[in-house]
Motif scaffolding. Structure first.
Motif, PDB file in Angstrom:
ATOM      1  N   VAL A  32     -15.214   4.348  18.221  1.00  0.00           N
ATOM      2  CA  VAL A  32     -14.039   3.483  18.295  1.00  0.00           C
ATOM      3  C   VAL A  32     -13.711   2.990  16.894  1.00  0.00           C
ATOM      4  O   VAL A  32     -14.620   2.748  16.087  1.00  0.00           O
ATOM      5  N   VAL A  33     -12.430   2.853  16.609  1.00  0.00           N
ATOM      6  CA  VAL A  33     -11.984   2.329  15.315  1.00  0.00           C
ATOM      7  C   VAL A  33     -10.992   1.196  15.563  1.00  0.00           C
ATOM      8  O   VAL A  33     -10.086   1.318  16.401  1.00  0.00           O
ATOM      9  N   PHE A  34     -11.180   0.090  14.840  1.00  0.00           N
ATOM     10  CA  PHE A  34     -10.163  -0.961  14.784  1.00  0.00           C
ATOM     11  C   PHE A  34      -9.446  -0.828  13.451  1.00  0.00           C
ATOM     12  O   PHE A  34     -10.059  -0.937  12.386  1.00  0.00           O
ATOM     13  N   GLY A  35      -8.142  -0.595  13.508  1.00  0.00           N
ATOM     14  CA  GLY A  35      -7.364  -0.377  12.295  1.00  0.00           C
ATOM     15  C   GLY A  35      -6.366  -1.495  12.043  1.00  0.00           C
ATOM     16  O   GLY A  35      -5.639  -1.908  12.955  1.00  0.00           O
ATOM     17  N   VAL A  36      -6.335  -1.976  10.816  1.00  0.00           N
ATOM     18  CA  VAL A  36      -5.387  -3.012  10.431  1.00  0.00           C
ATOM     19  C   VAL A  36      -5.031  -2.820   8.964  1.00  0.00           C
ATOM     20  O   VAL A  36      -5.855  -2.353   8.169  1.00  0.00           O
ATOM     21  N   THR A  37      -3.807  -3.140   8.612  1.00  0.00           N
ATOM     22  CA  THR A  37      -3.346  -3.075   7.224  1.00  0.00           C
ATOM     23  C   THR A  37      -2.705  -4.405   6.847  1.00  0.00           C
ATOM     24  O   THR A  37      -2.406  -5.230   7.705  1.00  0.00           O
ATOM     25  N   ASN A  38      -2.484  -4.606   5.554  1.00  0.00           N
ATOM     26  CA  ASN A  38      -1.926  -5.868   5.078  1.00  0.00           C
ATOM     27  C   ASN A  38      -0.712  -5.589   4.199  1.00  0.00           C
ATOM     28  O   ASN A  38      -0.841  -5.264   3.009  1.00  0.00           O
ATOM     29  N   TYR A  39       0.466  -5.732   4.787  1.00  0.00           N
ATOM     30  CA  TYR A  39       1.709  -5.485   4.057  1.00  0.00           C
ATOM     31  C   TYR A  39       1.805  -6.351   2.808  1.00  0.00           C
ATOM     32  O   TYR A  39       2.290  -5.911   1.759  1.00  0.00           O
ATOM     33  N   TRP A  40       1.335  -7.588   2.891  1.00  0.00           N
ATOM     34  CA  TRP A  40       1.565  -8.553   1.822  1.00  0.00           C
ATOM     35  C   TRP A  40       0.756  -8.250   0.568  1.00  0.00           C
ATOM     36  O   TRP A  40       1.005  -8.842  -0.490  1.00  0.00           O
ATOM     37  N   GLU A  41      -0.191  -7.334   0.643  1.00  0.00           N
ATOM     38  CA  GLU A  41      -0.915  -6.928  -0.561  1.00  0.00           C
ATOM     39  C   GLU A  41      -0.055  -6.058  -1.463  1.00  0.00           C
ATOM     40  O   GLU A  41      -0.190  -6.090  -2.681  1.00  0.00           O
ATOM     41  N   LEU A  42       0.826  -5.263  -0.863  1.00  0.00           N
ATOM     42  CA  LEU A  42       1.591  -4.277  -1.630  1.00  0.00           C
ATOM     43  C   LEU A  42       3.102  -4.525  -1.599  1.00  0.00           C
ATOM     44  O   LEU A  42       3.823  -3.991  -2.427  1.00  0.00           O
ATOM     45  N   PHE A  43       3.564  -5.311  -0.611  1.00  0.00           N
ATOM     46  CA  PHE A  43       4.997  -5.536  -0.431  1.00  0.00           C
ATOM     47  C   PHE A  43       5.763  -4.217  -0.371  1.00  0.00           C
ATOM     48  O   PHE A  43       6.820  -4.060  -0.979  1.00  0.00           O
ATOM     49  N   SER A  44       5.225  -3.247   0.348  1.00  0.00           N
ATOM     50  CA  SER A  44       5.859  -1.939   0.432  1.00  0.00           C
ATOM     51  C   SER A  44       5.706  -1.380   1.835  1.00  0.00           C
ATOM     52  O   SER A  44       4.581  -1.157   2.298  1.00  0.00           O
ATOM     53  N   LYS A  45       6.824  -1.176   2.511  1.00  0.00           N
ATOM     54  CA  LYS A  45       6.784  -0.590   3.844  1.00  0.00           C
ATOM     55  C   LYS A  45       6.194   0.813   3.799  1.00  0.00           C
ATOM     56  O   LYS A  45       5.323   1.170   4.603  1.00  0.00           O
ATOM     57  N   ASP A  46       6.657   1.634   2.875  1.00  0.00           N
ATOM     58  CA  ASP A  46       6.182   3.018   2.796  1.00  0.00           C
ATOM     59  C   ASP A  46       4.682   3.076   2.549  1.00  0.00           C
ATOM     60  O   ASP A  46       3.973   3.903   3.137  1.00  0.00           O
ATOM     61  N   ALA A  47       4.192   2.188   1.679  1.00  0.00           N
ATOM     62  CA  ALA A  47       2.764   2.186   1.370  1.00  0.00           C
ATOM     63  C   ALA A  47       1.958   1.786   2.595  1.00  0.00           C
ATOM     64  O   ALA A  47       0.900   2.369   2.878  1.00  0.00           O
ATOM     65  N   GLU A  48       2.438   0.784   3.340  1.00  0.00           N
ATOM     66  CA  GLU A  48       1.687   0.357   4.526  1.00  0.00           C
ATOM     67  C   GLU A  48       1.705   1.440   5.598  1.00  0.00           C
ATOM     68  O   GLU A  48       0.689   1.686   6.255  1.00  0.00           O
ATOM     69  N   VAL A  49       2.838   2.086   5.774  1.00  0.00           N
ATOM     70  CA  VAL A  49       2.900   3.178   6.748  1.00  0.00           C
ATOM     71  C   VAL A  49       1.912   4.283   6.381  1.00  0.00           C
ATOM     72  O   VAL A  49       1.185   4.797   7.237  1.00  0.00           O
ATOM     73  N   GLN A  50       1.847   4.613   5.112  1.00  0.00           N
ATOM     74  CA  GLN A  50       0.920   5.672   4.697  1.00  0.00           C
ATOM     75  C   GLN A  50      -0.525   5.265   4.914  1.00  0.00           C
ATOM     76  O   GLN A  50      -1.352   6.075   5.350  1.00  0.00           O
ATOM     77  N   GLN A  51      -0.847   4.019   4.628  1.00  0.00           N
ATOM     78  CA  GLN A  51      -2.212   3.547   4.871  1.00  0.00           C
ATOM     79  C   GLN A  51      -2.561   3.660   6.358  1.00  0.00           C
ATOM     80  O   GLN A  51      -3.654   4.106   6.726  1.00  0.00           O
ATOM     81  N   GLY A  52      -1.624   3.247   7.203  1.00  0.00           N
ATOM     82  CA  GLY A  52      -1.863   3.340   8.640  1.00  0.00           C
ATOM     83  C   GLY A  52      -2.009   4.778   9.106  1.00  0.00           C
ATOM     84  O   GLY A  52      -2.860   5.100   9.952  1.00  0.00           O
ATOM     85  N   LYS A  53      -1.183   5.660   8.555  1.00  0.00           N
ATOM     86  CA  LYS A  53      -1.288   7.072   8.916  1.00  0.00           C
ATOM     87  C   LYS A  53      -2.609   7.668   8.440  1.00  0.00           C
ATOM     88  O   LYS A  53      -3.178   8.547   9.103  1.00  0.00           O
ATOM     89  N   ASN A  54      -3.103   7.193   7.304  1.00  0.00           N
ATOM     90  CA  ASN A  54      -4.406   7.673   6.835  1.00  0.00           C
ATOM     91  C   ASN A  54      -5.500   7.326   7.845  1.00  0.00           C
ATOM     92  O   ASN A  54      -6.391   8.139   8.120  1.00  0.00           O
ATOM     93  N   ILE A  55      -5.429   6.122   8.402  1.00  0.00           N
ATOM     94  CA  ILE A  55      -6.398   5.744   9.437  1.00  0.00           C
ATOM     95  C   ILE A  55      -6.221   6.615  10.674  1.00  0.00           C
ATOM     96  O   ILE A  55      -7.195   7.139  11.239  1.00  0.00           O
ATOM     97  N   ALA A  56      -4.985   6.784  11.105  1.00  0.00           N
ATOM     98  CA  ALA A  56      -4.716   7.573  12.307  1.00  0.00           C
ATOM     99  C   ALA A  56      -5.173   9.016  12.139  1.00  0.00           C
ATOM    100  O   ALA A  56      -5.819   9.597  13.039  1.00  0.00           O
ATOM    101  N   ASP A  57      -4.850   9.616  11.000  1.00  0.00           N
ATOM    102  CA  ASP A  57      -5.237  11.014  10.769  1.00  0.00           C
ATOM    103  C   ASP A  57      -6.750  11.164  10.738  1.00  0.00           C
ATOM    104  O   ASP A  57      -7.304  12.145  11.264  1.00  0.00           O
TER     105      ASP A  57
END
Length: 302
Positions: free
Chosen positions: A76-101
């Motif tokens: 099992v994996v719990f995945g979470v990202t923090n938009y406010w670290e980068l202030f970038s939608k694209d960067a957060e989406v990519q981080q989340g996709k990295n977890i999903a992949d």
């Protein structure tokens, strides 16, 4: 043989709460070994987890290979990202996709993704400046598209964001919300783990579903009355126009926070049916979530 639960954001509010709740639950702590993912295991927060018997692993969400290594062997994996670290939608989406992949490649049995609603879609484009909502939601959509076994956990409004203006006359809160606007409030640092533990204890029933995370619905009037009751200090609420409220905020986040409050007032944060889904979600928590009064009592001085 123990299963492996890998927790991203392990030294933050949500991930830290997950680890705390699993360790506190006799059934889950015996069923799962814990792996905490952090960028720097040598920091005191990482060492504190290791002292509790948690495996602490270094990974950077921007580095796809390190994320894959972090997820290897996980049940099992719990995945979470923090938009406010980068202030970038694209960067957060990519981080989340990295977890999903990584979860898909590792063949995990369950990914619990910390999400929130897609504000632009929900509002038909009327509130287009909420990338920290849309990015997490788009990762959730990607997870579903990839047929990854998952539960999407939609965190409510963090109680930790409640702040008051103090003066000799007492406290005041100034927002752009009607005083009777209902807000789904959530003590992330204490209660994320209660929801996640509940998901783990009810996996077969909840797989593929959405779980909403809040202890209940509270209005600005409820908030000031509770602060006044707990603190003994006069506490008032003032509603101001949207643009006035925006002018009070730091420029970099002003429009986004203004629209976050507009989302609560005009779309009830979660959108249509959110009250029913939250009511159902609360049936599965492992322990009672923190009420507003309980949070105010422990979080002073006010």
């Amino acid at each position: 043989m123990s299963k492996l639960l890998t927790v991203f954001g392990a030294t933050g509010n949500q991930g830290g709460s997950v680890i705390k709740s699993i360790l506190a639950n006799p059934q889950l702590s015996s069923e799962y070994k814990l792996r905490a993912i952090t960028r720097d295991p040598s920091k005191p927060s990482g060492k504190a987890l290791a002292d509790k018997g948690v495996e602490v692993v270094k990974a950077d969400l921007k580095d796809e290979d390190s994320v894959k290594k972090a997820v290897e062997g996980s049940t099992v994996v719990f995945g979470v990202t923090n938009y406010w670290e980068l202030f970038s939608k694209d960067a957060e989406v990519q981080q989340g996709k990295n977890i999903a992949d990584a979860c898909k490649e590792a063949g995990v049995s369950l990914l619990i993704w910390s999400s929130i609603p897609h504000a632009t879609k929900m509002t038909d484009g009327k509130l287009p400046h909420l990338p920290h909502f849309d990015s997490k939601a788009e990762v959730g959509e990607y997870i579903r598209e990839q047929d990854i076994p998952a539960v999407l956990f939609h965190a409510g409004c963090f109680m930790s964001n409640i702040s008051v203006q103090k003066s000799d006359e007492g406290n005041s809160i100034v927002w752009n919300l009607n005083p009777d606007t209902k807000m789904p409030l959530f003590d992330a640092a204490n209660d994320t783990g209660k929801f996640v533990a509940g998901i783990l204890l009810n996996q077969s029933e909840l797989l593929g579903k959405d779980i909403y995370g809040a202890s209940g619905w509270y209005t600005p009037t409820d908030i000031v009355n509770t602060i006044q009751e707990v603190s003994g200090k006069k506490t008032t609420y003032q509603q101001v126009p949207d643009e006035t409220f925006q002018s009070f905020l730091p420029e970099a986040i002003a429009e986004e926070l203004k629209e976050t409050f507009m989302l609560m007032q005009d779309y009830a944060y979660y959108g249509p049916g959110g009250d029913k889904i939250l009511e159902e979600s609360l049936k599965y928590t492992d322990g009672k979530p923190t009420t507003l009064k309980e949070y105010i009592q422990k979080s002073g001085p006010w």
